[in-house]
Design an enzyme around this catalytic site. Structure first.
Site, PDB file in Angstrom:
ATOM      1  N   LYS A   1      44.153   4.924  26.629  1.00  0.00           N
ATOM      2  CA  LYS A   1      44.024   5.774  27.826  1.00  0.00           C
ATOM      3  C   LYS A   1      45.296   5.835  28.675  1.00  0.00           C
ATOM      4  CE  LYS A   1      39.443   6.332  29.017  1.00  0.00           C
ATOM      5  NZ  LYS A   1      38.182   6.026  29.673  1.00  0.00           N
TER       6      LYS A   1
ATOM      7  N   LYS B   1      37.337   0.862  22.506  1.00  0.00           N
ATOM      8  CA  LYS B   1      37.309   0.244  21.177  1.00  0.00           C
ATOM      9  C   LYS B   1      36.751   1.185  20.121  1.00  0.00           C
ATOM     10  CE  LYS B   1      34.772  -3.166  22.628  1.00  0.00           C
ATOM     11  NZ  LYS B   1      34.787  -2.942  24.069  1.00  0.00           N
TER      12      LYS B   1
ATOM     13  N   ASP C   1      34.627  -1.593  27.540  1.00  0.00           N
ATOM     14  CA  ASP C   1      34.961  -0.179  27.796  1.00  0.00           C
ATOM     15  C   ASP C   1      36.452   0.106  27.684  1.00  0.00           C
ATOM     16  OD1 ASP C   1      32.212   0.181  28.506  1.00  0.00           O
ATOM     17  OD2 ASP C   1      32.680  -0.664  30.457  1.00  0.00           O
TER      18      ASP C   1
ATOM     19  N   GLN D   1      31.796  -5.222  23.819  1.00  0.00           N
ATOM     20  CA  GLN D   1      32.130  -5.745  25.161  1.00  0.00           C
ATOM     21  C   GLN D   1      33.593  -6.223  25.191  1.00  0.00           C
ATOM     22  OE1 GLN D   1      28.842  -7.196  23.880  1.00  0.00           O
ATOM     23  NE2 GLN D   1      28.004  -5.309  24.666  1.00  0.00           N
TER      24      GLN D   1
ATOM     25  N   GLY E   1      28.210   0.558  23.984  1.00  0.00           N
ATOM     26  CA  GLY E   1      28.084   1.988  23.726  1.00  0.00           C
ATOM     27  C   GLY E   1      29.469   2.555  23.627  1.00  0.00           C
ATOM     28  N   HIS E   2      29.708   3.391  22.628  1.00  0.00           N
ATOM     29  CA  HIS E   2      31.003   4.029  22.613  1.00  0.00           C
ATOM     30  C   HIS E   2      30.920   5.471  22.151  1.00  0.00           C
ATOM     31  CE1 HIS E   2      30.876   1.338  18.988  1.00  0.00           C
ATOM     32  NE2 HIS E   2      30.842   2.531  18.446  1.00  0.00           N
ATOM     33  N   THR E   3      31.884   6.218  22.650  1.00  0.00           N
ATOM     34  CA  THR E   3      31.923   7.640  22.347  1.00  0.00           C
ATOM     35  C   THR E   3      33.105   7.892  21.439  1.00  0.00           C
ATOM     36  OG1 THR E   3      31.106   7.992  24.564  1.00  0.00           O
ATOM     37  CG2 THR E   3      31.985   9.928  23.454  1.00  0.00           C
TER      38      THR E   3
HETATM   39  P1  IMP Z   1      24.052  -7.622  29.521  1.00  0.00           P
HETATM   40  O1  IMP Z   1      24.984  -7.696  28.358  1.00  0.00           O
HETATM   41  O2  IMP Z   1      23.162  -6.405  29.507  1.00  0.00           O
HETATM   42  O3  IMP Z   1      23.266  -8.886  29.704  1.00  0.00           O
HETATM   43  O4  IMP Z   1      24.944  -7.458  30.858  1.00  0.00           O
HETATM   44  C1  IMP Z   1      25.776  -8.510  31.338  1.00  0.00           C
HETATM   45  C2  IMP Z   1      27.076  -7.952  31.909  1.00  0.00           C
HETATM   46  O5  IMP Z   1      27.851  -7.402  30.862  1.00  0.00           O
HETATM   47  C3  IMP Z   1      26.899  -6.829  32.919  1.00  0.00           C
HETATM   48  O6  IMP Z   1      27.928  -6.923  33.895  1.00  0.00           O
HETATM   49  C4  IMP Z   1      27.100  -5.566  32.097  1.00  0.00           C
HETATM   50  O7  IMP Z   1      27.534  -4.485  32.886  1.00  0.00           O
HETATM   51  C5  IMP Z   1      28.180  -6.043  31.153  1.00  0.00           C
HETATM   52  N1  IMP Z   1      28.213  -5.315  29.890  1.00  0.00           N
HETATM   53  C6  IMP Z   1      27.395  -5.460  28.833  1.00  0.00           C
HETATM   54  N2  IMP Z   1      27.745  -4.642  27.832  1.00  0.00           N
HETATM   55  C7  IMP Z   1      28.837  -3.976  28.242  1.00  0.00           C
HETATM   56  C8  IMP Z   1      29.693  -3.010  27.615  1.00  0.00           C
HETATM   57  O8  IMP Z   1      29.526  -2.602  26.460  1.00  0.00           O
HETATM   58  N3  IMP Z   1      30.728  -2.558  28.395  1.00  0.00           N
HETATM   59  C9  IMP Z   1      30.961  -3.026  29.655  1.00  0.00           C
HETATM   60  N4  IMP Z   1      30.199  -3.916  30.257  1.00  0.00           N
HETATM   61  C10 IMP Z   1      29.141  -4.401  29.561  1.00  0.00           C
END
Ligand code: IMP
Length: 427
Positions: free
Chosen positions: A330, A16, A13, A223, A40-42
């Site tokens: 930001k 990116k 977050d 991520q 996910g990104h906006t």
């Molecule tokens: P998973 O990737 O759904 O297995 O989640 C594992 C951990 O990664 C959790 O703490 C999620 O909140 C975090 N996480 C997964 N994808 C993202 C992302 O795109 N942004 C921020 N945290 C993420």
């Protein structure tokens, strides 16, 4: 220099999507190399907002080729919804290609993600429940289903049936949960195969040829470094490798092909999900960051935890990824805070810790050592050059640069494409 890997330098977050979108204008091809629709990104273009999960944001440029690489895991229903969403907004997806080697998220992966999280109780990871952990487990366990397998009904049917024998036992006998019917899954996924077939390609060859032709290639990480399976805050991590090195395995290119690594680092720190977070704030300053930074997850809608900039993390990120450049995003969110704090190291009892620890127990006991700097109150959202920034903002950025040891190439001062200060164009 034609190839750049872009990675998240904190817990994801970092903004990116916006930087990818910005660089995609000059890129001939944008490649996602890991993760799935947990990301996910906006991206804000003019007055319009685009929310993307799987398709690289380069898709917003008509001439940019977009690739979903072999290291990505694909939920086909989500991908189709995203294709439809873009079509409704008048964006062509003709330039999208999907690696035949990418693994497919199945309904039992999502169910297993959900029931395993419940069974962990207070020790839960806080996953996005998109099936990410279970699909990568099957990949490593050599029982996964790849895109190429989905496209061959006989191969796909036999893999689903074999997998369900074990998964249904697990769901029923260990988790006391509902089981899946193989034929229903095969029928549903056959419609997905028909829809997605035209995007299938050996994308490694395509990227190789583009590199040989001197084209600009952008590898887009999802991520962030601290969510990396090896180098993050294990076990509170995702199940893939968001770090720069993974661009090679996740896209099928050799390490000698990478020219630059751009770390996207937010001007403060946020985290979604569980796990220790040394600079986390539970006060008015934290609320300011959450409110002004709209710190709510794009994928799950969960509020993000907020804290001060942590230079122990940024130094770690610089090393693990081999950063050549960084983008600070930001910065405008800090406007209005009278005093800014930067964590320059940790203290644990009498011990000083300057490198990010492997032990979560140690990390949880770390107290941040802060340096304070005066903030600024002027609106910076319309500024177009570094020299025009208020002195406080310039000093803050210079300090981040000094502490991290990486030149700052891009500065974000708002959510729009135009609200970006460019010091070095990278391509
Ligand atoms: P998973 O990737 O759904 O297995 O989640 C594992 C951990 O990664 C959790 O703490 C999620 O909140 C975090 N996480 C997964 N994808 C993202 C992302 O795109 N942004 C921020 N945290 C993420």
């Amino acid at each position: 220099m034609p190839s750049v890997v872009l990675i998240g330098g904190q817990w994801g977050d970092e903004g990116k999507g916006k930087v990818t979108d910005f660089l995609a204008e000059k890129a001939d091809i944008v490649v996602r190399y890991q993760g799935g629709n947990n990301a996910g990104h906006t991206v804000v273009v003019g007055e319009e907002e685009f929310k993307l999960h799987l398709i690289p944001s380069g898709i917003l440029y008509p001439d940019t080729i977009c690739v979903i690489g072999n290291g990505v895991v694909i939920d086909p229903a989500v991908l189709i919804a995203e294709l439809d969403y873009l079509a409704e907004k008048g964006i062509s997806t003709d330039n999208l290609l999907i690696s035949e080697r990418a693994h497919i998220i199945m309904p039992y992966h999502k169910k297993l993600d959900e029931v395993t999280e419940i069974s962990r109780g207070t020790g839960k990871i806080g996953t996005t429940k998109r099936g990410i952990g279970p699909v990568y487990m099957d990949k490593a366990g050599r029982i996964g289903i790849r895109f190429i397998d989905l496209l061959d009904k006989d191969v796909f049917s036999s893999l689903v049936k074999n997998n369900l024998e074990e998964k249904n036992k697990l769901l029923d006998q260990v988790y006391n949960s509902e089981c899946f019917n193989a034929n229903a899954i095969i029928e549903e996924y056959t419609t997905y195969a028909d829809r997605l077939r035209k995007y299938a390609a050996d994308t490694s060859i395509l990227i190789y040829n583009m590199l040989r032709a001197g084209k600009n290639v952008l590898f887009e990480g999802a991520q962030g470094t601290l969510l990396d399976l090896d180098h993050g805050t294990y076990p509170f991590v995702t199940s893939s490798h968001p770090i720069a090195g993974a661009a090679c395995t996740g896209a099928g290119v050799g390490p000698t092909e990478i020219n630059k690594v751009l770390g996207i680092i937010k001007a403060y720190t946020t985290r979604v999900g569980e796990g220790p977070f040394p600079t986390e704030l539970q006060n008015e300053a934290g609320q300011h960051l959450a409110r002004k930074g709209h710190e709510v997850g794009t994928t799950t809608g969960r509020p993000r935890r907020c804290g001060w900039f942590d230079a122990v993390i940024s130094r770690y990120t610089a090393r693990i990824n081999g950063l050549t450049n960084m983008a600070v995003t930001k910065l405008d969110v800090l406007t209005g805070l009278e005093t800014l704090k930067i964590c320059i190291g940790y203290k644990r009892g009498n011990e000083v810790i300057s490198d990010f620890p492997a032990s979560l127990k140690v990390l949880a006991e770390c107290e941040p050592v802060y340096e304070e700097m005066p903030g600024w109150t002027e609106d910076i959202t319309k500024i177009t050059a570094f020299d025009e920034l208020p002195k406080g903002a310039q000093n803050y950025l210079n300090r981040l640069n000094q502490l991290t040891g990486v030149p700052i190439s891009i500065i974000g001062v708002g959510s729009r494409r135009s609200q970006t200060l460019i010091i070095d164009n990278l391509f």
